[in-house]
Design a protein around this motif. Structure first.
Motif, PDB file in Angstrom:
ATOM      1  N   LYS A  30       0.835  -1.210   0.000  1.00 57.12           N
ATOM      2  CA  LYS A  30       0.000   0.000   0.000  1.00 57.12           C
ATOM      3  C   LYS A  30       0.871   1.262   0.000  1.00 57.12           C
ATOM      4  CE  LYS A  30      -3.343   2.450   2.850  1.00 57.12           C
ATOM      5  NZ  LYS A  30      -3.893   2.568   4.176  1.00 57.12           N
ATOM      6  N   LEU A  31       1.918   1.285   0.821  1.00 61.45           N
ATOM      7  CA  LEU A  31       2.756   2.476   0.933  1.00 61.45           C
ATOM      8  C   LEU A  31       3.643   2.693  -0.297  1.00 61.45           C
ATOM      9  CD1 LEU A  31       3.848   2.286   4.680  1.00 61.45           C
ATOM     10  CD2 LEU A  31       2.275   3.936   3.657  1.00 61.45           C
ATOM     11  N   THR A  32       4.142   1.606  -0.882  1.00 62.58           N
ATOM     12  CA  THR A  32       5.132   1.756  -1.957  1.00 62.58           C
ATOM     13  C   THR A  32       4.535   1.730  -3.364  1.00 62.58           C
ATOM     14  OG1 THR A  32       5.637  -0.620  -2.024  1.00 62.58           O
ATOM     15  CG2 THR A  32       6.985   0.779  -0.547  1.00 62.58           C
ATOM     16  N   SER A  33       3.332   1.219  -3.534  1.00 62.84           N
ATOM     17  CA  SER A  33       2.730   1.140  -4.873  1.00 62.84           C
ATOM     18  C   SER A  33       2.638   2.514  -5.508  1.00 62.84           C
ATOM     19  CB  SER A  33       1.339   0.507  -4.815  1.00 62.84           C
ATOM     20  OG  SER A  33       1.456  -0.874  -4.647  1.00 62.84           O
ATOM     21  N   PRO A  52       4.956  -5.318  -8.774  1.00 62.17           N
ATOM     22  CA  PRO A  52       4.082  -4.554  -9.680  1.00 62.17           C
ATOM     23  C   PRO A  52       3.862  -3.108  -9.240  1.00 62.17           C
ATOM     24  CG  PRO A  52       2.846  -6.287  -8.539  1.00 62.17           C
ATOM     25  CD  PRO A  52       4.271  -6.420  -8.125  1.00 62.17           C
ATOM     26  N   ASN A  53       3.644  -2.251 -10.231  1.00 65.67           N
ATOM     27  CA  ASN A  53       3.269  -0.853 -10.022  1.00 65.67           C
ATOM     28  C   ASN A  53       4.311  -0.049  -9.244  1.00 65.67           C
ATOM     29  OD1 ASN A  53       1.576   1.350 -10.392  1.00 65.67           O
ATOM     30  ND2 ASN A  53       0.488   0.986  -8.475  1.00 65.67           N
ATOM     31  N   ARG A  54       5.583  -0.378  -9.444  1.00 61.03           N
ATOM     32  CA  ARG A  54       6.676   0.358  -8.812  1.00 61.03           C
ATOM     33  C   ARG A  54       7.856   0.408  -9.767  1.00 61.03           C
ATOM     34  NH1 ARG A  54       5.055  -2.931  -3.562  1.00 61.03           N
ATOM     35  NH2 ARG A  54       3.980  -3.955  -5.234  1.00 61.03           N
ATOM     36  N   THR A  55       8.580   1.506  -9.773  1.00 60.44           N
ATOM     37  CA  THR A  55       9.826   1.597 -10.515  1.00 60.44           C
ATOM     38  C   THR A  55      10.944   1.175  -9.573  1.00 60.44           C
ATOM     39  OG1 THR A  55       9.006   3.410 -11.877  1.00 60.44           O
ATOM     40  CG2 THR A  55      11.400   3.137 -11.744  1.00 60.44           C
ATOM     41  N   PHE A  91      10.994   5.174  -1.851  1.00 61.33           N
ATOM     42  CA  PHE A  91      11.283   4.407  -0.646  1.00 61.33           C
ATOM     43  C   PHE A  91      12.581   3.634  -0.816  1.00 61.33           C
ATOM     44  CE2 PHE A  91       6.738   5.014  -0.500  1.00 61.33           C
ATOM     45  CZ  PHE A  91       6.483   5.223   0.845  1.00 61.33           C
ATOM     46  N   ILE A  92      13.460   3.745   0.168  1.00 55.62           N
ATOM     47  CA  ILE A  92      14.633   2.880   0.249  1.00 55.62           C
ATOM     48  C   ILE A  92      14.151   1.620   0.941  1.00 55.62           C
ATOM     49  CG2 ILE A  92      16.906   2.584   1.293  1.00 55.62           C
ATOM     50  CD1 ILE A  92      17.232   5.676   1.009  1.00 55.62           C
ATOM     51  N   ILE A  93      14.338   0.459   0.283  1.00 57.06           N
ATOM     52  CA  ILE A  93      13.771  -0.780   0.824  1.00 57.06           C
ATOM     53  C   ILE A  93      14.841  -1.805   1.220  1.00 57.06           C
ATOM     54  CG2 ILE A  93      11.635  -0.407  -0.477  1.00 57.06           C
ATOM     55  CD1 ILE A  93      12.506  -2.853  -2.227  1.00 57.06           C
ATOM     56  N   ILE A 109      11.035   7.334   8.233  1.00 56.44           N
ATOM     57  CA  ILE A 109      11.247   5.880   8.343  1.00 56.44           C
ATOM     58  C   ILE A 109       9.913   5.249   8.685  1.00 56.44           C
ATOM     59  CG2 ILE A 109      12.394   3.998   9.573  1.00 56.44           C
ATOM     60  CD1 ILE A 109      14.630   6.008  10.317  1.00 56.44           C
ATOM     61  N   GLU A 110       9.488   4.315   7.845  1.00 52.60           N
ATOM     62  CA  GLU A 110       8.323   3.480   8.153  1.00 52.60           C
ATOM     63  C   GLU A 110       8.894   2.137   8.575  1.00 52.60           C
ATOM     64  OE1 GLU A 110       5.302   4.349   8.410  1.00 52.60           O
ATOM     65  OE2 GLU A 110       5.083   6.156   7.190  1.00 52.60           O
TER      66      GLU A 110
END
Length: 166
Positions: A30-33, A52-55, A91-93, A109-110
């Motif tokens: 939800k947060l990164t899409s 999906p739905n993220r670069t 977002f840095i993951i 930060i999450e």
């Protein structure tokens, strides 16, 4: 930055998570899409395919590294990755080294704090220095039939007077 880390800051072992928390996966999605996600090569390679739905912005030292997906960009430093993010949310993951480097560039930060310790981890999240970061939100999630461990969603924002000093 977005991460799930144990109480001892353990993130993973052998390029895999140490737990299975379906609600945390949903929150991550939800947060990164719809946004750019920045990660190290090993983190990227831990996915069966791009999310999906993220670069995906993949950081590697290997100048010959390529990825055959349009939604993936390869860079060779965190600075190059950040240059690809203009005035948009990204977002840095992970992994551990990318989080350490990314702390200066991040303003939020999450963190999902997983209630447990994992001594056999090989990757860790950096210690959160509360001189620089302020906890603004927390939400506890108890164990249940889908979650063997309890956890707390924590949101930290960088304190205004430390935005450039970290």
């Amino acid at each position: 930055m977005i991460a799930a880390a144990a109480e001892n800051n353990a993130l993973g072992k052998d390029n895999d998570l140490l737990w299975h928390l379906p609600d945390d996966f949903k929150r991550f999605k939800k947060l990164t899409s719809g946004h750019k996600i920045i990660m190290g090569r090993k983190t990227y390679e831990s996915f069966p395919k791009p999310l999906p739905n993220r670069t995906h912005i993949i950081i590697t030292r290997d100048k010959n590294y390529t990825v055959n997906y349009d939604e993936c960009l390869v860079v060779h430093s965190l600075e190059e990755a950040i240059d690809l993010v203009e005035n948009e949310i990204a977002f840095i993951i992970g992994g551990g080294e990318i989080y350490k480097q990314g702390e200066k560039a991040s303003d939020k930060i999450e963190l999902t704090r997983v209630h447990g310790t994992f001594e056999d981890a090989d990757t860790y999240f950096p210690e959160i220095d509360e001189n620089y970061w302020m906890l603004t939100k927390q939400e506890f999630h108890p164990t249940d039939e889908k979650h063997k461990l309890s956890f707390t969603y924590l949101t930290y924002v960088k304190k205004e007077d430390t935005l450039k000093s970290l």
